[in-house]
Design a protein around this motif. Structure first.
Motif, PDB file in Angstrom:
ATOM      1  N   MET A  31      27.006  -4.046  12.611  1.00 13.04           N
ATOM      2  CA  MET A  31      26.928  -2.794  11.870  1.00 13.04           C
ATOM      3  C   MET A  31      25.704  -2.749  10.960  1.00 13.04           C
ATOM      4  O   MET A  31      25.266  -1.672  10.555  1.00 13.04           O
ATOM      5  N   SER A  32      25.119  -3.895  10.662  1.00 13.89           N
ATOM      6  CA  SER A  32      23.945  -3.935   9.790  1.00 13.89           C
ATOM      7  C   SER A  32      22.786  -3.135  10.376  1.00 13.89           C
ATOM      8  O   SER A  32      22.115  -2.374   9.672  1.00 13.89           O
ATOM      9  N   THR A  33      22.537  -3.298  11.667  1.00 17.52           N
ATOM     10  CA  THR A  33      21.479  -2.518  12.299  1.00 17.52           C
ATOM     11  C   THR A  33      21.982  -1.148  12.730  1.00 17.52           C
ATOM     12  O   THR A  33      21.212  -0.182  12.769  1.00 17.52           O
ATOM     13  N   ALA A  34      23.271  -1.051  13.032  1.00 13.18           N
ATOM     14  CA  ALA A  34      23.837   0.239  13.443  1.00 13.18           C
ATOM     15  C   ALA A  34      23.703   1.284  12.337  1.00 13.18           C
ATOM     16  O   ALA A  34      23.514   2.472  12.618  1.00 13.18           O
ATOM     17  N   LEU A 174      24.800   4.236  20.408  1.00 11.54           N
ATOM     18  CA  LEU A 174      25.047   2.894  19.844  1.00 11.54           C
ATOM     19  C   LEU A 174      25.560   1.875  20.855  1.00 11.54           C
ATOM     20  O   LEU A 174      25.589   0.676  20.561  1.00 11.54           O
ATOM     21  N   ASP A 175      25.977   2.333  22.046  1.00 14.05           N
ATOM     22  CA  ASP A 175      26.476   1.387  23.040  1.00 14.05           C
ATOM     23  C   ASP A 175      25.359   0.439  23.432  1.00 14.05           C
ATOM     24  O   ASP A 175      24.280   0.858  23.848  1.00 14.05           O
ATOM     25  N   GLY A 176      25.606  -0.831  23.297  1.00  9.43           N
ATOM     26  CA  GLY A 176      24.588  -1.853  23.532  1.00  9.43           C
ATOM     27  C   GLY A 176      24.191  -2.499  22.230  1.00  9.43           C
ATOM     28  O   GLY A 176      24.080  -3.718  22.152  1.00  9.43           O
ATOM     29  N   GLU A 177      24.008  -1.661  21.200  1.00 10.89           N
ATOM     30  CA  GLU A 177      23.764  -2.223  19.867  1.00 10.89           C
ATOM     31  C   GLU A 177      25.066  -2.734  19.283  1.00 10.89           C
ATOM     32  O   GLU A 177      25.097  -3.760  18.597  1.00 10.89           O
ATOM     33  N   LEU A 178      26.152  -1.997  19.555  1.00  9.95           N
ATOM     34  CA  LEU A 178      27.508  -2.436  19.228  1.00  9.95           C
ATOM     35  C   LEU A 178      28.266  -2.662  20.533  1.00  9.95           C
ATOM     36  O   LEU A 178      27.929  -2.071  21.559  1.00  9.95           O
TER      37      LEU A 178
END
Length: 201
Positions: A31-34, A174-178
């Motif tokens: 979540m930090s980058t999200a 966000l899929d892939g990042e989360l």
């Protein structure tokens, strides 16, 4: 306050039975980058709030774990200014509610709290972690389901309706990042008691 009557079944037993991977508190750091992606790419700014939902168990060991979480968060407030409070909703679920204008501090505090429960063998009592965002008066959340080990978006609209298009947009970006839950059957709504309120209120 906040949750459907069937939350324990939804985020608990059913999800546990159908789980595809173990929950990992390290997932929370995603979540930090999200947060940055949510604001830069989608216009959703952090709402300066996050929360951890868990189910209580009647034992002195669990009470000790909760007290340790409180102590950890109190110490953290001195360092980061993150304010923490504990509350119980009308369905009997417990919440650790955190407030801070620094998203990194919120993520770190949620991780510390979750990790303490897991280290003390009460990880099975963790239900969800919520991270709040806002855009033009609209509120949206990323929900981490501990029983599924995945995130999903939740964008409440009015009284028990959802901004489905917003949720799909959040998923696509966000899929892939989360690690996003692909099965929308598990995108459980966490309704606030009043429109515009948080699920834990």
């Amino acid at each position: 306050m906040g949750l459907l009557d069937g939350l324990k079944s939804a985020l608990g037993m059913k999800a546990e039975a159908d789980a595809t991977r173990d929950a990992d508190p390290e997932d929370l750091f995603g979540m930090s980058t999200a947060y940055m992606t949510m604001e830069a790419d989608l216009g959703f700014a952090p709402a300066d709030a996050a929360a951890l939902c868990f189910a209580e168990v009647d034992s002195t060991g669990f009470e000790d774990a909760v007290e340790n979480v409180e102590a950890i968060l109190e110490a953290g407030e001195v360092e980061t200014g993150t304010k923490a409070r504990f509350t119980t909703d009308d369905h009997g679920y417990e919440w650790v509610v955190l407030e801070d204008d620094d998203p990194e501090d919120l993520v770190t505090s949620i991780h510390f709290a979750a990790d303490e429960f897991i280290e003390r063998d009460y990880g099975s009592r963790l239900l969800a972690a919520l991270f709040a965002f806002e855009k033009d008066g609209q509120r949206a959340y990323w929900v981490y389901s501990f029983r599924r080990g995945k995130y999903y978006p939740f964008a409440p609209k009015g009284d028990h309706e959802r901004h489905s298009q917003t949720e799909i947009k959040l998923q696509s970006v966000l899929d892939g990042e989360l690690t996003v839950e692909p099965d929308k059957e598990y995108w459980y709504p966490l309704w606030p008691d009043r429109p515009g309120g948080h699920p834990w209120e």
